[in-house]
Design a protein around this motif. Structure first.
Motif, PDB file in Angstrom:
ATOM      1  N   TYR A   1      67.317 -14.587  27.506  1.00 21.64           N
ATOM      2  CA  TYR A   1      66.164 -14.222  27.603  1.00 21.64           C
ATOM      3  C   TYR A   1      65.405 -13.507  27.537  1.00 21.64           C
ATOM      4  N   LYS A   2      64.599 -13.804  28.880  1.00 19.87           N
ATOM      5  CA  LYS A   2      63.894 -13.044  29.407  1.00 19.87           C
ATOM      6  C   LYS A   2      63.911 -11.835  29.619  1.00 19.87           C
ATOM      7  N   LEU A   3      65.870 -11.793  30.215  1.00 24.26           N
ATOM      8  CA  LEU A   3      66.177 -10.263  30.435  1.00 24.26           C
ATOM      9  C   LEU A   3      66.232  -8.963  29.362  1.00 24.26           C
ATOM     10  N   VAL A   4      66.160  -9.349  28.218  1.00 26.43           N
ATOM     11  CA  VAL A   4      66.658  -8.462  26.646  1.00 26.43           C
ATOM     12  C   VAL A   4      64.854  -9.058  25.736  1.00 26.43           C
ATOM     13  N   TYR A   5      65.364  -9.855  25.138  1.00 21.45           N
ATOM     14  CA  TYR A   5      63.898  -9.962  24.326  1.00 21.45           C
ATOM     15  C   TYR A   5      62.457 -10.129  25.137  1.00 21.45           C
ATOM     16  N   GLY A   6      62.069 -10.276  26.559  1.00 23.38           N
ATOM     17  CA  GLY A   6      61.341 -10.215  27.065  1.00 23.38           C
ATOM     18  C   GLY A   6      60.914  -8.301  27.587  1.00 23.38           C
ATOM     19  N   ILE A   7      62.393  -7.778  27.295  1.00 27.03           N
ATOM     20  CA  ILE A   7      62.060  -6.553  28.166  1.00 27.03           C
ATOM     21  C   ILE A   7      60.806  -5.941  26.215  1.00 27.03           C
ATOM     22  N   LEU A   8      62.395  -6.335  24.901  1.00 25.38           N
ATOM     23  CA  LEU A   8      61.373  -5.437  24.008  1.00 25.38           C
ATOM     24  C   LEU A   8      60.023  -5.693  23.727  1.00 25.38           C
ATOM     25  N   LEU A   9      59.210  -7.175  23.782  1.00 18.56           N
ATOM     26  CA  LEU A   9      58.331  -7.166  23.977  1.00 18.56           C
ATOM     27  C   LEU A   9      57.416  -7.076  24.838  1.00 18.56           C
ATOM     28  N   ARG A  10      57.557  -6.687  25.295  1.00 24.14           N
ATOM     29  CA  ARG A  10      56.251  -6.043  26.259  1.00 24.14           C
ATOM     30  C   ARG A  10      56.235  -4.680  25.741  1.00 24.14           C
ATOM     31  N   LYS A  11      57.319  -4.086  25.114  1.00 25.23           N
ATOM     32  CA  LYS A  11      56.838  -3.157  25.198  1.00 25.23           C
ATOM     33  C   LYS A  11      56.383  -2.951  23.357  1.00 25.23           C
ATOM     34  N   LEU A  12      56.565  -4.619  22.849  1.00 25.06           N
ATOM     35  CA  LEU A  12      55.722  -4.691  21.418  1.00 25.06           C
ATOM     36  C   LEU A  12      54.169  -4.680  21.871  1.00 25.06           C
ATOM     37  N   ASN A  13      53.849  -5.340  23.380  1.00 27.35           N
ATOM     38  CA  ASN A  13      52.988  -6.017  23.727  1.00 27.35           C
ATOM     39  C   ASN A  13      51.811  -4.957  23.922  1.00 27.35           C
ATOM     40  N   LYS A  14      53.485  -3.444  24.464  1.00 33.82           N
ATOM     41  CA  LYS A  14      51.940  -2.339  25.002  1.00 33.82           C
ATOM     42  C   LYS A  14      51.167  -1.426  23.316  1.00 33.82           C
ATOM     43  N   ASN A  15      52.418  -1.816  22.360  1.00 32.94           N
ATOM     44  CA  ASN A  15      52.287  -1.405  21.793  1.00 32.94           C
ATOM     45  C   ASN A  15      50.946  -1.645  21.111  1.00 32.94           C
ATOM     46  N   TYR A  16      50.655  -3.424  20.388  1.00 33.09           N
ATOM     47  CA  TYR A  16      49.805  -4.184  20.434  1.00 33.09           C
ATOM     48  C   TYR A  16      48.322  -3.414  20.837  1.00 33.09           C
ATOM     49  N   LYS A  17      48.686  -3.349  21.810  1.00 34.05           N
ATOM     50  CA  LYS A  17      47.218  -2.966  23.019  1.00 34.05           C
ATOM     51  C   LYS A  17      47.234  -1.976  22.300  1.00 34.05           C
ATOM     52  N   GLU A  18      47.402  -0.341  22.511  1.00 34.47           N
ATOM     53  CA  GLU A  18      47.527   0.752  22.403  1.00 34.47           C
ATOM     54  C   GLU A  18      46.764   0.993  20.643  1.00 34.47           C
ATOM     55  N   LEU A  19      46.368  -0.381  19.684  1.00 33.57           N
ATOM     56  CA  LEU A  19      46.946   0.587  18.482  1.00 33.57           C
ATOM     57  C   LEU A  19      45.272  -0.632  18.248  1.00 33.57           C
ATOM     58  N   VAL A  20      44.929  -2.186  18.806  1.00 30.33           N
ATOM     59  CA  VAL A  20      43.599  -2.520  19.232  1.00 30.33           C
ATOM     60  C   VAL A  20      42.613  -1.550  20.190  1.00 30.33           C
ATOM     61  N   LYS A  21      43.166  -0.472  21.167  1.00 38.53           N
ATOM     62  CA  LYS A  21      42.202   0.056  21.716  1.00 38.53           C
ATOM     63  C   LYS A  21      41.786   1.130  20.809  1.00 38.53           C
ATOM     64  N   LEU A  22      42.945   1.832  18.971  1.00 42.98           N
ATOM     65  CA  LEU A  22      42.488   2.696  18.968  1.00 42.98           C
ATOM     66  C   LEU A  22      41.799   1.957  17.554  1.00 42.98           C
ATOM     67  N   THR A  23      41.863   0.694  16.911  1.00 46.34           N
ATOM     68  CA  THR A  23      40.829   0.254  15.762  1.00 46.34           C
ATOM     69  C   THR A  23      40.250   0.189  16.499  1.00 46.34           C
ATOM     70  N   ASP A  24      39.205   0.041  18.214  1.00 40.99           N
ATOM     71  CA  ASP A  24      37.854  -0.602  18.824  1.00 40.99           C
ATOM     72  C   ASP A  24      37.078   1.186  19.601  1.00 40.99           C
ATOM     73  N   ASN A  25      37.799   2.526  18.435  1.00 43.80           N
ATOM     74  CA  ASN A  25      37.360   3.653  18.677  1.00 43.80           C
ATOM     75  C   ASN A  25      37.133   4.255  17.829  1.00 43.80           C
TER      76      ASN A  25
END
Length: 213
Positions: free
Chosen positions: A189-213
């Protein structure tokens, strides 16, 4: 640096009047990538369900003989049916998340949807690990609650064995097996879902930065 990072870097260096147009492009890229990630979460969940179902169907009946002798098949069948129902609910939620992510039309809704998806996946992983642990514990408690019946099942021919030692070895071996299974599942689960969640979390952070600008 991926395509989304390139878009973001170029957007930050643009004049203010061009930022609005660029932010739309960044949102579209994050939206597309998030939708793809959630689709893969759903697909992997389906494949995992098929894999474990195939494993259960290939287990020979002789494997369950000890549980039949201990009159535990009713418990096992109930547990398996309940487990499949809950897994089906999670798969439905994965599919529902994918559909909703595909249909969101603004940054705020996409951010909220990503947060809910992350929670759903974490609950799914926690449920599977907890099910293996608690199911094994409960099954062994029931098995060893009646030592006389257990000894008759494990030694039907009344051979000259130290049954207490046999039971002790059985308990230790099952504890070791449980630990190994939990570690392997956690790594999967750490390998498979962990990789996908990290990518999703990266998208989340980018979107949050987008709304802050």
């Amino acid at each position: 640096m991926d395509v989304l990072d390139n878009y973001k870097k170029a957007w930050e260096n643009q004049p203010e009047e061009s930022n609005k147009l660029s932010s739309v492009e960044i949102y579209k890229m994050a939206h597309s990538r998030s939708s793809s990630i959630v689709k893969w979460i759903f697909i992997i969940g389906i494949l995992e369900f098929i894999f474990w179902t195939a494993i259960n169907l290939t287990i020979p009946d002789s494997f369950y003989k000890v549980y039949e002798d201990l009159e535990l098949m009713g418990f096992l069948n109930f547990f398996m049916v309940l487990h499949y129902v809950i897994i089906a609910i999670f798969l439905f939620l994965f599919y529902k998340n994918f559909r909703r992510v595909s249909l969101v039309d603004n940054t705020k809704n996409l951010i909220n949807r990503i947060l809910k998806i992350r929670k759903t996946v974490k609950y799914y992983v926690f449920y599977n690990l907890a099910t293996v642990f608690l199911g094994s514990i409960i099954l062994n408690i029931v098995m060893f609650s009646d030592n006389n019946k257990l000894m008759k099942v494990m030694n039907p021919d009344n051979l000259a064995l130290d049954m207490q030692q046999v039971i002790t070895i059985t308990v230790i071996s099952q504890i070791i097996a449980l630990v190994i299974i939990l570690v392997l599942l956690w790594l999967f689960y750490k390998l498979v879902y962990g990789i996908l969640l990290r990518k999703l979390n990266k998208n989340y952070k980018e979107l949050v930065k987008l709304t802050d600008n």
